[in-house]
Write an enzyme that holds these catalytic residues in place. Structure first.
Site, PDB file in Angstrom:
ATOM      1  N   GLU A 144      57.885 -23.800 -53.308  1.00 21.86           N
ATOM      2  CA  GLU A 144      58.862 -24.701 -52.766  1.00 21.86           C
ATOM      3  C   GLU A 144      58.523 -26.101 -52.896  1.00 21.86           C
ATOM      4  O   GLU A 144      59.401 -26.889 -53.260  1.00 21.86           O
ATOM      5  CB  GLU A 144      58.780 -24.474 -51.284  1.00 21.86           C
ATOM      6  N   ASP A 198      59.238 -34.859 -66.019  1.00 22.38           N
ATOM      7  CA  ASP A 198      59.087 -34.274 -64.726  1.00 22.38           C
ATOM      8  C   ASP A 198      60.655 -33.663 -64.041  1.00 22.38           C
ATOM      9  O   ASP A 198      60.519 -32.658 -63.443  1.00 22.38           O
ATOM     10  CB  ASP A 198      58.624 -35.326 -63.611  1.00 22.38           C
ATOM     11  N   LYS A 209      55.389 -27.744 -61.000  1.00 22.56           N
ATOM     12  CA  LYS A 209      56.460 -27.482 -61.824  1.00 22.56           C
ATOM     13  C   LYS A 209      56.399 -27.549 -63.347  1.00 22.56           C
ATOM     14  O   LYS A 209      57.138 -26.708 -63.921  1.00 22.56           O
ATOM     15  CB  LYS A 209      57.434 -28.764 -61.466  1.00 22.56           C
ATOM     16  N   ILE A 224      62.178 -31.136 -49.587  1.00 22.64           N
ATOM     17  CA  ILE A 224      63.652 -30.577 -49.392  1.00 22.64           C
ATOM     18  C   ILE A 224      63.408 -28.999 -49.565  1.00 22.64           C
ATOM     19  O   ILE A 224      62.999 -28.840 -50.593  1.00 22.64           O
ATOM     20  CB  ILE A 224      64.680 -31.010 -50.283  1.00 22.64           C
ATOM     21  N   VAL A 250      48.665 -33.890 -52.784  1.00 25.06           N
ATOM     22  CA  VAL A 250      49.375 -32.619 -52.282  1.00 25.06           C
ATOM     23  C   VAL A 250      48.327 -31.839 -51.437  1.00 25.06           C
ATOM     24  O   VAL A 250      48.482 -31.271 -50.419  1.00 25.06           O
ATOM     25  CB  VAL A 250      50.225 -31.885 -53.185  1.00 25.06           C
ATOM     26  N   LYS A 302      61.398 -29.811 -63.123  1.00 20.99           N
ATOM     27  CA  LYS A 302      62.194 -29.331 -61.799  1.00 20.99           C
ATOM     28  C   LYS A 302      63.504 -28.610 -62.269  1.00 20.99           C
ATOM     29  O   LYS A 302      63.813 -27.629 -61.541  1.00 20.99           O
ATOM     30  CB  LYS A 302      62.357 -30.340 -60.879  1.00 20.99           C
ATOM     31  N   GLY A 309      54.898 -37.404 -52.054  1.00 23.98           N
ATOM     32  CA  GLY A 309      54.238 -38.039 -51.079  1.00 23.98           C
ATOM     33  C   GLY A 309      53.216 -36.923 -50.566  1.00 23.98           C
ATOM     34  O   GLY A 309      53.645 -35.590 -50.472  1.00 23.98           O
ATOM     35  N   VAL A 334      59.828 -28.369 -56.569  1.00 24.78           N
ATOM     36  CA  VAL A 334      61.188 -29.137 -56.788  1.00 24.78           C
ATOM     37  C   VAL A 334      61.413 -29.998 -55.638  1.00 24.78           C
ATOM     38  O   VAL A 334      61.693 -29.280 -54.314  1.00 24.78           O
ATOM     39  CB  VAL A 334      62.184 -27.999 -57.147  1.00 24.78           C
TER      40      VAL A 334
HETATM   41  N1  HSE Z   1      56.077 -37.576 -59.540  1.00 24.51           N
HETATM   42  C1  HSE Z   1      56.892 -36.768 -58.762  1.00 24.51           C
HETATM   43  C2  HSE Z   1      57.879 -37.727 -58.273  1.00 24.51           C
HETATM   44  C3  HSE Z   1      56.071 -36.415 -57.579  1.00 24.51           C
HETATM   45  O1  HSE Z   1      58.020 -38.970 -58.439  1.00 24.51           O
HETATM   46  O2  HSE Z   1      58.954 -37.111 -57.861  1.00 24.51           O
HETATM   47  C4  HSE Z   1      56.907 -35.131 -56.940  1.00 24.51           C
HETATM   48  O3  HSE Z   1      57.179 -34.112 -57.794  1.00 24.51           O
END
Ligand code: HSE
Length: 439
Positions: A131, A203, A107, A138, A16, A207, A304, A134
């Site tokens: 932003e 994860d 997150k 988007i 990121v 979120k 990504g 999550v």
């Molecule tokens: N590991 C997370 C996913 C990355 O695959 O959505 C983005 O938060």
């Protein structure tokens, strides 16, 4: 508008961080001309200053000491993009204390420490942008906080983990096994440092904690979210689901039912014609129902380098505009909605939810087996909607697959406990919850 430059420091030069730096540097002229002032990437801190990230930074930008960024009086905005709980938490709280605005994609940290962080931001009158935390690219945080403010949100359904969606899509489309698909997702940089966070639904639950807090005004409730991942999904279940007209997705669900709210993450069967069932690969989607809008679907890349970098840059620009426009008088105000608690709403216990189910029994193919299974289901108020039995193998278990009408989770758990004890059942029964209405 006062002309000034806004200086940014990034902590964490991973996926990121690299995406954010690439956008800030490559688009610096366009950004300046649209904003009327420059955004300057002053420093990036990372312990690894050698690895090639596919971007040439101006001399002196990359450093190995995050404290330099936190203590630099010229830096206005700190972007914490290192992830993990520690020392990200300490860095963010120090940045806030030092009067710096913070942007984060973290997150996991917000899910467990969000209240503390937003309270500190209000107290110190700084902004927090999240932003990118999550659904990657988007702009769902902005949508829920700003664009849909005139709605009572009734439900939020999301595919918000790109890795697990990529894995499920690859398993169902190409017939590859779980571990091959996971390796491919990791190679593409989608997975978390610890991929169990992706495949076990953690994860997604992080979120969902943030989305549910914003959508329903409830506290950050990570620990109360029922969470189940995709590691037990097998090709036969994907195949049977398809025969019944469904796809399996790792779905996050937050929905209000009177004074109760359901918040849960689990593999879910969705009718093939449901919009969200057609979200494939690493793509994310969020389907929202509100009292004014009806329903809306948001779709895009959820992970990504550049997609997530795009969300970070949008926060940086938002805060930069706020700094220049308000001259530091209104900061922190945007965090107040994250401190409030909707005391009216209670999180429903998982055992009390009602949903339809898919059941796959491994049963010996003998006379009377079906009536024993259906008898137990019936005695727990569970009504069968449709059924498939595949193959015929004397003395061997065959899959008996059923779809049920809506039933209570507690009744289903009790019924399956009894069924799994029957001598004619050779393996633990597989069950999946179904959303998308009684078809
Ligand atoms: N590991 C997370 C996913 C990355 O695959 O959505 C983005 O938060």
């Amino acid at each position: 508008m006062k002309k000034q430059s806004i200086n940014v420091g990034i902590i964490g030069f991973g996926t990121v961080g690299s995406g954010t730096a690439k956008i800030l540097l490559r688009k610096s002229r366009e950004l300046e001309s649209r904003l009327g002032f420059p955004i300057v990437l002053k420093n990036i801190a990372d312990l690894d200053t050698k690895r090639d990230r596919g971007i040439k930074l101006p001399a002196g930008v990359l450093i190995n000491d995050a404290l330099k960024i936190l203590n630099d009086p010229d830096i206005d905005i700190v972007a914490e993009l290192m992830g993990g709980l520690h020392p990200a938490r300490e860095f963010i709280l120090q940045a806030i204390k030092n009067g710096k605005h913070v942007v984060t994609a973290n997150k996991a940290l917000l899910a467990v420490e969000g209240r503390k962080i937003f309270t500190a931001a209000c107290k110190n009158r700084v902004d927090i942008g999240f932003e990118a935390s999550v659904a990657g690219s988007i702009p769902i945080i902005k949508i829920v906080r700003e664009s849909l403010i005139g709605n009572n949100i009734q439900s939020v359904y999301g595919i918000i983990n790109g890795t697990s969606n990529y894995i499920l899509t690859k398993m169902s489309g190409e017939g590859v096994d779980f571990s091959t698909a996971l390796k491919a997702a990791q190679a593409l940089g989608y997975a978390e440092a610890d991929p169990t966070f992706d495949v076990e639904g953690i994860d997604s639950a992080h979120k969902l904690t943030i989305l549910a807090a914003l959508s329903f005004g409830i506290p950050f409730s990570y620990k109360k979210i029922y969470t189940e991942g995709i590691t037990n999904i097998t090709p036969p279940d994907i195949q049977f689901a398809s025969e019944f007209g469904y796809r399996i997705k790792l779905l996050t669900i937050a929905k209000q039912d009177g004074k109760d709210i359901e918040v849960r993450v689990h593999p879910t069967m969705l009718p093939k014609d449901h919009l969200i069932a057609n979200v494939n690969g690493v793509f994310n989607a969020i389907y929202i129902e509100g009292d004014a809008i009806g329903s809306q679907l948001y779709y895009g890349r959820g992970a990504g380098e550049l997609p997530t970098g795009s969300a970070v840059v949008s926060d940086i620009v938002d805060i930069a505009r706020n700094i220049v426009r308000t001259k530091n008088t209104e900061h922190g105000a945007r965090s107040t909605d994250l401190r409030t608690r909707n005391k009216e709403l209670k999180i429903k216990k998982m055992e009390d939810i009602r949903t339809c189910y898919y059941l796959r029994f491994s049963a010996l193919d003998k006379p009377g087996v079906l009536s024993r299974i259906s008898g137990i289901l019936g005695s727990h108020n569970i009504s069968i909607k449709s059924m498939i039995q595949k193959g015929r193998k004397a003395e061997k278990a065959v899959p008996v697959v059923m779809m049920t009408h809506e039933a209570k989770e507690k009744d289903m758990a009790q019924a399956l406990k009894e069924i799994n004890r029957l001598p004619v059942i050779s393996d633990k029964t597989v069950y999946l919850r179904v959303e998308g209405g009684e078809n």
